[in-house]
Design a protein around this motif. Structure first.
Motif, short mmCIF file in Angstrom:
data_model
loop_
_atom_site.label_atom_id
_atom_site.label_comp_id
_atom_site.label_asym_id
_atom_site.label_seq_id
_atom_site.Cartn_x
_atom_site.Cartn_y
_atom_site.Cartn_z
N HIS A 63 56.36 65.80 5.91
CA HIS A 63 57.06 67.01 5.52
C HIS A 63 58.52 66.92 6.00
N PRO A 64 59.46 66.63 5.10
CA PRO A 64 60.88 66.62 5.51
C PRO A 64 61.33 68.01 5.95
N VAL A 65 62.07 68.06 7.04
CA VAL A 65 62.66 69.32 7.50
C VAL A 65 63.80 69.68 6.55
N GLN A 66 63.93 70.96 6.22
CA GLN A 66 64.95 71.41 5.28
C GLN A 66 65.77 72.54 5.90
N PHE A 67 67.06 72.50 5.65
CA PHE A 67 67.93 73.61 6.05
C PHE A 67 68.48 74.26 4.79
N THR A 68 68.21 75.55 4.63
CA THR A 68 68.54 76.26 3.40
C THR A 68 69.77 77.16 3.53
N GLY A 69 70.45 77.12 4.66
CA GLY A 69 71.62 77.98 4.84
C GLY A 69 72.84 77.42 4.14
N GLU A 82 77.23 70.03 9.74
CA GLU A 82 76.69 69.13 10.75
C GLU A 82 75.22 69.43 11.04
N TYR A 83 74.88 70.71 11.10
CA TYR A 83 73.48 71.09 11.34
C TYR A 83 72.60 70.62 10.19
N ARG A 84 73.11 70.77 8.95
CA ARG A 84 72.33 70.35 7.79
C ARG A 84 72.07 68.85 7.81
N MET A 85 73.11 68.06 8.13
CA MET A 85 72.93 66.61 8.15
C MET A 85 71.87 66.21 9.17
N LYS A 86 71.89 66.84 10.34
CA LYS A 86 70.91 66.50 11.37
C LYS A 86 69.51 66.98 11.00
N ALA A 87 69.40 68.23 10.54
CA ALA A 87 68.08 68.77 10.22
C ALA A 87 67.44 68.03 9.05
N ASP A 88 68.21 67.75 8.00
CA ASP A 88 67.64 67.10 6.82
C ASP A 88 67.28 65.64 7.06
N SER A 89 67.70 65.08 8.19
CA SER A 89 67.36 63.68 8.49
C SER A 89 66.01 63.54 9.19
N VAL A 90 65.37 64.65 9.52
CA VAL A 90 64.12 64.63 10.29
C VAL A 90 62.93 64.87 9.36
N THR A 91 61.87 64.10 9.55
CA THR A 91 60.63 64.28 8.81
C THR A 91 59.47 64.45 9.78
#
Length: 418
Positions: free
Chosen positions: A27-33, A374-383
């Motif tokens: 499940h890839p982590v997603q940031f929707t903000g 920056e938060y999106r790049m880090k969050a979306d890189s985690v699975t």
């Protein structure tokens, strides 16, 4: 006549049943903000903090945490930040009072009180850190599950030994410098002039040793705290899993120093070229150029300060990205779940530099967009990889949490202090 049975060795045996493999879901982590949404939160926080002389800070921190948590989806479910506002305000007031008391002691020359503040601060630093971790983890929820930090105070203080080792290092350096300082000859400074002791190579070597040991203590402190935080965290009754080693942290710090030196070299070359090009036309102006040269030197000093910040920015971004990747690629939840991270450090460095440039050009108003990027790049890189499926694992963890007292204990301890 009955047929004789086959000997035992000749009987056919049933093959053993093969174990059914447990399915592992990714499940890839997603940031929707978005930067535009967060800008509205940020500008209100800034304006109210200015109008209240900073006392809106705990409300601003809570609104910011709720925004980022609420837009971070883990296995398609958002995180929640449920910290009680009253306890955040209380922790903020405690820090303000202690800071004011320390500043009063410093400004009024109360050396004894200042020394007591410093000693008490060093002794209480592990307590403050542990209290803050209890507070933050207990305020984090996912699918009705609350994180817990269950380390005892003995474990927290045992992990904090680099703080006290650092104090001993500089006590030793201070006494060593006194012992190595050569005596000042009589009348060496002239009549009425202060007598300055000579700085010897041995004193320089001692200072370098103290700095090197300080860096090693800082690295060890970071390693101890991060490993303790992961291994003594609980979701339900499942403990965190930790794989990084101390030398992994040392390698990241060493690489960060290399990036910083490279950035410093580039900035130094840029400043040298700028200074040489600026002074060349002034050589033919004679004495009338003196005032211009003075103003130019002042301007270059100010520019040099900002260039130094720029020189350190790539190193700080590189270290942040490498540490994030190391952590989230090597931690998990018992045997139930694990994380994988594909964050690229150099891509993050480029993003940080672009954000820094846009923030300077917009006088700070690009800051919320930079933070979201920056938060999106880090969050979306985690699975997140879960063994057995999200619903099944969540159900088990909910039953574990309902059968324990950790939730009530988490409500009774911890403040938002650091």
């Amino acid at each position: 006549m009955p047929t004789p049975s086959a000997p035992p060795t000749a009987r056919r045996t049933q093959p053993p049943a093969t174990a059914v493999p447990v399915e592992i879901e990714a499940h890839p982590v997603q940031f929707t903000g978005s930067g535009r949404e967060y800008f509205r939160v940020w500008i209100v926080n800034v304006l109210l903090s200015i109008l209240t002389l900073g006392f809106y800070t705990p409300w601003a921190r809570r609104r910011t945490a709720q925004y980022f948590y609420g837009h971070t989806l883990v296995a398609h479910s958002p995180l929640e930040f449920t910290a009680p506002q009253k306890r955040m305000v209380f922790g903020f007031v405690v820090l303000v009072v202690l800071t004011l008391a320390y500043q009063i002691a410093v400004n009024t020359g109360q050396d004894t009180a200042v020394a007591l503040f410093l000693v008490a601060g060093a002794a209480l630093a592990p307590l403050l850190w542990g209290s803050a971790m209890r507070f933050r983890l207990s305020a984090t929820r996912w699918r009705g599950l609350r994180l817990q930090f269950v380390a005892s105070w003995r474990e927290v203080y045992r992990a904090s030994w680099p703080v006290f080792a650092l104090a001993l290092v500089w006590i030793g350096v201070t006494y060593g410098l006194d012992a190595l300082t050569p005596p000042v000859p009589e009348g060496a400074g002239g009549a009425g002039a202060p007598k300055m002791p000579e700085f010897t190579p041995a004193m320089g070597g001692l200072l370098l040793l103290g700095l090197a040991l300080s860096v090693l203590c800082a690295i060890r402190m970071e390693y101890n705290y991060k490993s303790l935080l992961v291994m003594q965290s609980r979701l339900g009754t499942e403990p965190g899993r930790w794989k990084p080693q101390y030398m992994d942290f040392v390698r990241i710090w060493a690489a960060t120093v290399g990036v910083f030196l490279l950035g410093l070299l580039v900035v130094s070359a840029l400043v040298a070229a700028l200074v040489g090009g600026s002074l060349a036309p002034l050589k033919s102006m004679g004495g009338g150029a003196t005032l211009i040269i003075v103003f130019l030197i002042i301007a270059l000093l100010v520019l040099g300060f900002f260039l130094m910040l720029l020189a350190s920015a790539p190193a700080r971004a590189y270290r942040e990205a490498r540490m994030f990747q190391l952590m989230w690629d090597n931690i998990g939840l018992s045997q139930v779940a694990r994380f994988k991270c594909r964050l690229n450090a150099w891509r993050f460095v480029r993003l940080r530099m672009k954000n820094l440039l846009f923030t300077l050009l917009t006088l700070g108003f690009y800051r919320p967009f930079a933070r979201v990027n920056e938060y999106r790049m880090k969050a979306d890189s985690v699975t997140l990889h879960i063994k057995g499926g999200v619903d099944q694992v969540t159900g088990v963890l909910v039953r574990q949490q309902q059968g324990g007292v950790g939730d009530a204990m988490a409500d009774a301890v911890g403040l938002d202090l650091v």
